[in-house]
Design an enzyme around this catalytic site. Sequence first.
Site, mmCIF file in Angstrom:
data_model
loop_
_atom_site.group_PDB
_atom_site.id
_atom_site.type_symbol
_atom_site.label_atom_id
_atom_site.label_comp_id
_atom_site.label_asym_id
_atom_site.label_seq_id
_atom_site.Cartn_x
_atom_site.Cartn_y
_atom_site.Cartn_z
ATOM 1 N N PRO A 2 4.394 -5.729 3.410
ATOM 2 C CA PRO A 2 2.771 -4.172 3.202
ATOM 3 C C PRO A 2 1.963 -5.450 2.871
ATOM 4 O O PRO A 2 1.874 -5.088 2.148
ATOM 5 C CB PRO A 2 3.392 -3.381 2.403
ATOM 6 C CG PRO A 2 5.091 -3.199 2.142
ATOM 7 C CD PRO A 2 5.541 -5.296 2.247
ATOM 8 N N GLU A 3 1.094 -5.398 3.625
ATOM 9 C CA GLU A 3 -0.363 -5.856 3.687
ATOM 10 C C GLU A 3 -1.425 -4.390 3.502
ATOM 11 O O GLU A 3 -0.684 -3.456 4.481
ATOM 12 C CB GLU A 3 -0.847 -6.546 3.993
ATOM 13 C CG GLU A 3 0.450 -8.059 4.000
ATOM 14 C CD GLU A 3 -0.460 -9.067 4.455
ATOM 15 O OE1 GLU A 3 -1.779 -9.502 4.461
ATOM 16 O OE2 GLU A 3 -0.185 -10.649 4.255
#
Length: 281
Positions: A2-3
Amino acid sequence: MPELPEVETTRRGIAPHVEHQKIKQLVIRDGRLRWPVPAVLPGLVKNKHIGEISRRGKYLLIPVLESKGKNQGELIGNMLVHLGMSGSMSLVGSQEKPKKHDHIDLVMANNKTLRLNDPRRFGAWLWTTEPYEEHELISHLGPEPLSDDFDGEYLWQKARKRKAPIKQFIMDSKIVVGVGNIYANESLFLSSIHPKLAAGKVSKARCEVLVQHIKTVLAKAIEAGGTTLKDFVGGDGKPGYFQQQLFVYGRGGEPCVTCDEFLKEIRLGQRTTVFCRQCQK
DNA sequence: AGTATCTCCTGCGTGC
DNA sequence: TGCACGCAGGAGATAC
């Protein structure tokens, strides 16, 4: 992985199903995340209401409100959730059996459950009663990359006299939040800036260009995530990450899309870094 | 203060 | 088929 775009996609995906709902119970199946999940938390949030979910950097903020009859009342505190690098959230039916690495369930009165899955347990699920802006994990954070506070002038000022490579500099959450490895590589390529160039050596004009590309790359990724929001309910909780075209990340040794030069792959601060020696100076 | 390195953890791909 | 190994990655902690 997850960015920021994935976290924002998660926020948008879960919000309509979670906000203003009453919490039936919080189930901590395995509280050994990056920090121990507070054991008192289930007792604190039981029968309370959930407020409007927001995001700061890669942290999700879930307000918990006092219940007044069937309605919500005053703010009690915030649950502070980070997906680490392998975390994901999904909405499942309250009867659905947990799978491997399903560590935490937020069971709601609408018979839906917000479920956290995190194989590597780098994530976090914390509690704070102070305003979340003052929490030690939040207070030192730089501006949101998509906000007006993050502009070329700001980046250039911050970078003055800094010798750290520009790539590591833009990945520093004290400078700006939400620029992870993938998007750092991509935005530097689009800006024709060499990842190892000292931050203080990047001209003001190039800072402007870089900021614009960071914003564009992140916005496009959020847009791409938005197309798969429906997958959140009853799905695997993994929206279509990385749908957008990546120019350099994961393409080491392959030809540059601009000039055909083979893309160079190096390590910078233990991170894979990919760039074009021809295009990025 | 700024910079570099270490660390948490599990799953997966690779090479023997 | 199995094992050892390296790598992936966010970002706080620690060392210099």
